[in-house]
Every structure is written in C-alpha cells, then in structure tokens.
Design a protein around this motif. Structure first.
Motif, mmCIF file in Angstrom:
data_model
loop_
_atom_site.group_PDB
_atom_site.id
_atom_site.type_symbol
_atom_site.label_atom_id
_atom_site.label_comp_id
_atom_site.label_asym_id
_atom_site.label_seq_id
_atom_site.Cartn_x
_atom_site.Cartn_y
_atom_site.Cartn_z
ATOM 1 N N PHE A 5 -4.988 -0.463 2.211
ATOM 2 C CA PHE A 5 -4.752 0.129 3.518
ATOM 3 C C PHE A 5 -4.434 -0.947 4.551
ATOM 4 O O PHE A 5 -5.145 -1.937 4.687
ATOM 5 N N ALA A 10 -1.596 3.605 3.801
ATOM 6 C CA ALA A 10 -1.766 3.162 2.420
ATOM 7 C C ALA A 10 -0.478 2.569 1.858
ATOM 8 O O ALA A 10 0.630 3.009 2.181
ATOM 9 N N ASP A 119 -9.576 -3.747 3.825
ATOM 10 C CA ASP A 119 -8.386 -3.270 4.510
ATOM 11 C C ASP A 119 -7.672 -4.467 5.123
ATOM 12 O O ASP A 119 -8.257 -5.553 5.272
#
Length: 208
Positions: A5, A10, A119
C-alpha cells in the motif's frame, strides 16, 4: 502475492531488487569483503509476507532466520516515488555455506516469507535526512541513516537500470546496517522511519 500500500492505494510489485553490503559496519560485522561493485540480488514477489517467521521449514527440517531492517523504495513513473520500511529475512547459516562454495544466495534469501514491508509514503524527492531504527522488545537493535550508505538510492536506481527493466510497483531494498541477528519467537520488532526527526512510518511485527 501480498499487496503493498502506497498512501492507501494498493499495488503489486513484479519483483524486489536488493542491495547487499551497502553499510560498512554491517560488512565488518559479518567479516565480508568490501565489494568492488554494487552487490545486487533479487527476491520474487512470492517472498512477500505479512508474517514474521522465526523459522522456515524444508523437508520437515526447521532453519533459523535472521532479520535485516532496511529503508525501501517503490519505483513508479520512472523514479523512486515512495519510501517505506522492509525486513530482508535471511537463512544466515545457509547463506554462509553458499558463499563459501561460490554459489548463488537465492535459497537463503528468496524463500517464501523472506520479505516484509510496511505501508509506503509517497515522496516528491529523496530526502538526505531519512533515518530508520529497529527496536526488539524495546531495545535498539539497528540504526540506519541514508548518509551512511555506500551507495545512495539514486546511484542504486541508476545501477539497476543498466541491466533490468523496472516496472511500476517494483520495490528496491537499499541494504541493512549493523546489528542483524536471529529472530526470536515471541519478540516484538518495532521499526520507525523518520525524516529530519519527523516520524513518517511506524511498523511492528510479532515473531511467530
């Protein structure tokens, strides 16, 4: 394949390109030679996992795994477009045997579960103030500052592009500093990435 992400959007990397021996203190702690050229190797996207495993089993035989925390980048739109935290997991005993025989490292570096990521945060440019820390059960284990790298992210990108085509979403792992060690089941691995003392990303993994 696990999704990665970037600011909540994504993507799925086609590959992971890793830099070995990019911090002098890490080279010294493993008694490695300083390489004449940049050391690069690959992990497949099947190596990406969300679980931090303390062991990896093959043929009913468990092998211990070592952690290596790294500053990582995602390639998009012909540049390094996002930054995050990664753990490059290694079967150290196996890697040592392979190196002694002059064989490739893939069996020790590219197995399923050998790459974990936080992330990623989009960046307009690569900051010279990026700093990564890894604490294990509250104790500082690794500290990486971008200025301590032998090869900068820009140099790494240029070198990779000399021989392989990068696709949007591909991840570049820029190497680990000193302080690597064996993963202990039940320990909490806490990483933080800062830019000029401002926290960009925090990530925790509990070893299982």
């Amino acid at each position: 394949m696990q999704q990665i992400f970037i600011d909540k959007h994504a993507c799925k990397p086609s590959k992971i390109i890793c830099v070995g021996r990019n911090y002098l203190e890490h080279i010294n702690e493993l008694n490695n030679e300083i390489p004449e050229n940049m050391v690069l190797f690959f992990k497949p996207n099947s190596a990406i996992s969300q679980d931090l495993q303390a062991e990896h089993s093959i043929k009913n035989e468990a092998e211990s795994i070592h952690y290596e925390a790294e500053i990582c980048f995602i390639y998009q739109h012909q540049r390094l477009a996002a930054v995050g935290i990664g753990l490059d997991l290694t079967k150290r005993a196996l890697q040592t045997k392979l190196k002694e025989k002059g064989l490739p490292w893939e069996r020790a570096k590219a197995f399923d579960g050998a790459a974990l990521f936080s992330d990623f945060v989009s960046i307009a440019a690569i900051s010279e103030q990026l700093e990564l820390t890894l604490h294990i059960d509250g104790e500082l284990a690794q500290h990486a500052h971008i200025s301590h790298m032998m090869y900068s992210p820009t140099q790494i990108l240029h070198e990779i592009q000399q021989f392989v085509t990068l696709q949007d979403g591909d991840i570049i792992m820029t190497g680990t500093p000193a302080g690597v060690g064996e993963i202990k089941r039940g320990s909490l691995y806490s990483c933080e990435l800062k830019n000029a003392d401002k926290s960009l990303i925090t990530k925790q993994w509990l070893a299982i």
